[in-house]
Design a protein around this motif. Structure first.
Motif, PDB file in Angstrom:
ATOM      1  N   ASP A 182       0.878  -1.171   0.000  1.00  0.00           N
ATOM      2  CA  ASP A 182       0.000   0.000   0.000  1.00  0.00           C
ATOM      3  C   ASP A 182       0.909   1.212   0.000  1.00  0.00           C
ATOM      4  N   TRP A 183       0.711   2.112  -0.944  1.00  0.00           N
ATOM      5  CA  TRP A 183       1.610   3.229  -1.169  1.00  0.00           C
ATOM      6  C   TRP A 183       0.824   4.517  -0.978  1.00  0.00           C
ATOM      7  N   THR A 184       1.295   5.417  -0.132  1.00  0.00           N
ATOM      8  CA  THR A 184       0.664   6.719   0.065  1.00  0.00           C
ATOM      9  C   THR A 184       1.681   7.799  -0.266  1.00  0.00           C
ATOM     10  N   HIS A 211       2.243  11.833  -0.411  1.00  0.00           N
ATOM     11  CA  HIS A 211       1.754  13.115   0.088  1.00  0.00           C
ATOM     12  C   HIS A 211       2.598  14.220  -0.540  1.00  0.00           C
ATOM     13  N   GLU A 256      -2.939  13.944  -1.334  1.00  0.00           N
ATOM     14  CA  GLU A 256      -2.461  12.575  -1.133  1.00  0.00           C
ATOM     15  C   GLU A 256      -3.039  11.667  -2.202  1.00  0.00           C
ATOM     16  N   LYS A 292      -3.236   7.408  -3.064  1.00  0.00           N
ATOM     17  CA  LYS A 292      -3.006   6.059  -2.546  1.00  0.00           C
ATOM     18  C   LYS A 292      -3.109   5.068  -3.687  1.00  0.00           C
ATOM     19  N   SER A 293      -2.244   4.060  -3.625  1.00  0.00           N
ATOM     20  CA  SER A 293      -2.269   3.017  -4.652  1.00  0.00           C
ATOM     21  C   SER A 293      -1.611   1.759  -4.102  1.00  0.00           C
ATOM     22  N   LYS A 294      -1.705   0.708  -4.844  1.00  0.00           N
ATOM     23  CA  LYS A 294      -0.984  -0.528  -4.533  1.00  0.00           C
ATOM     24  C   LYS A 294       0.105  -0.664  -5.592  1.00  0.00           C
ATOM     25  N   ASN A 316       4.940   6.883   2.059  1.00  0.00           N
ATOM     26  CA  ASN A 316       4.917   5.793   3.032  1.00  0.00           C
ATOM     27  C   ASN A 316       4.410   4.551   2.328  1.00  0.00           C
ATOM     28  N   GLY A 317       5.080   3.455   2.558  1.00  0.00           N
ATOM     29  CA  GLY A 317       4.648   2.184   2.012  1.00  0.00           C
ATOM     30  C   GLY A 317       4.472   1.178   3.131  1.00  0.00           C
ATOM     31  N   LYS A 318       3.395   0.397   3.050  1.00  0.00           N
ATOM     32  CA  LYS A 318       3.152  -0.653   4.031  1.00  0.00           C
ATOM     33  C   LYS A 318       2.939  -1.952   3.271  1.00  0.00           C
TER      34      LYS A 318
END
Length: 141
Positions: A39-41, A43, A51, A53-55, A119-121
């Protein structure tokens, strides 16, 4: 009093000779750590704090066996990771820190002047397979 002019000549730069086999091993270990869906955010500080958001799929959709956007270049030095994304009309460069094999945090800048935080999770990791694991020597998610 006479004026004295001083010219300093910089020392010539020396090339660092790298062991190609060691570099390949380092890169392979780093790509194995990154492999999976994230999961990529993003900003943007320069676009009204927008912001997005994507995968994304790392290191590439082909390597992970899953469709999704992937960087065109990846460099890994320990926990420091560099990504370059090439798009029609420009590029984005990300400078990230790999944290606990679950998160990536850092900054980006684009060829159009945008900059901000990323930020990536990790959502899912590739399942490592190898000589001692079922499935052979390749990694698949």
């Amino acid at each position: 009093m006479a004026m004295v002019s001083l010219w300093l000549a910089p020392a010539p730069a020396q090339a660092l000779e790298l062991d190609a086999a060691a570099e390949a091993k380092r890169l392979e270990a780093g790509l194995t750590r990154l492999c999976g869906v994230w999961d990529w955010t993003v900003h943007s500080h320069s676009r009204n704090h927008r912001e997005a958001k994507s995968k994304i799929v790392l290191p590439s959709s082909q390597a992970a066996g899953i469709e999704g956007p992937s960087p065109t270049e990846i460099r890994i030095y320990g926990d420091a990771v560099y990504f370059r994304w090439d798009f029609p009309g420009g590029f984005q460069e990300d400078s990230m820190l790999f944290i606990e094999d679950r998160r990536l945090e850092g900054t980006f800048r684009t060829s159009t002047g945008s900059f901000g935080a990323i930020n990536g999770k990790r959502v899912s990791a590739c399942q490592a397979t190898g000589p001692g694991a079922p499935g052979g020597a390749e990694s698949k998610p």
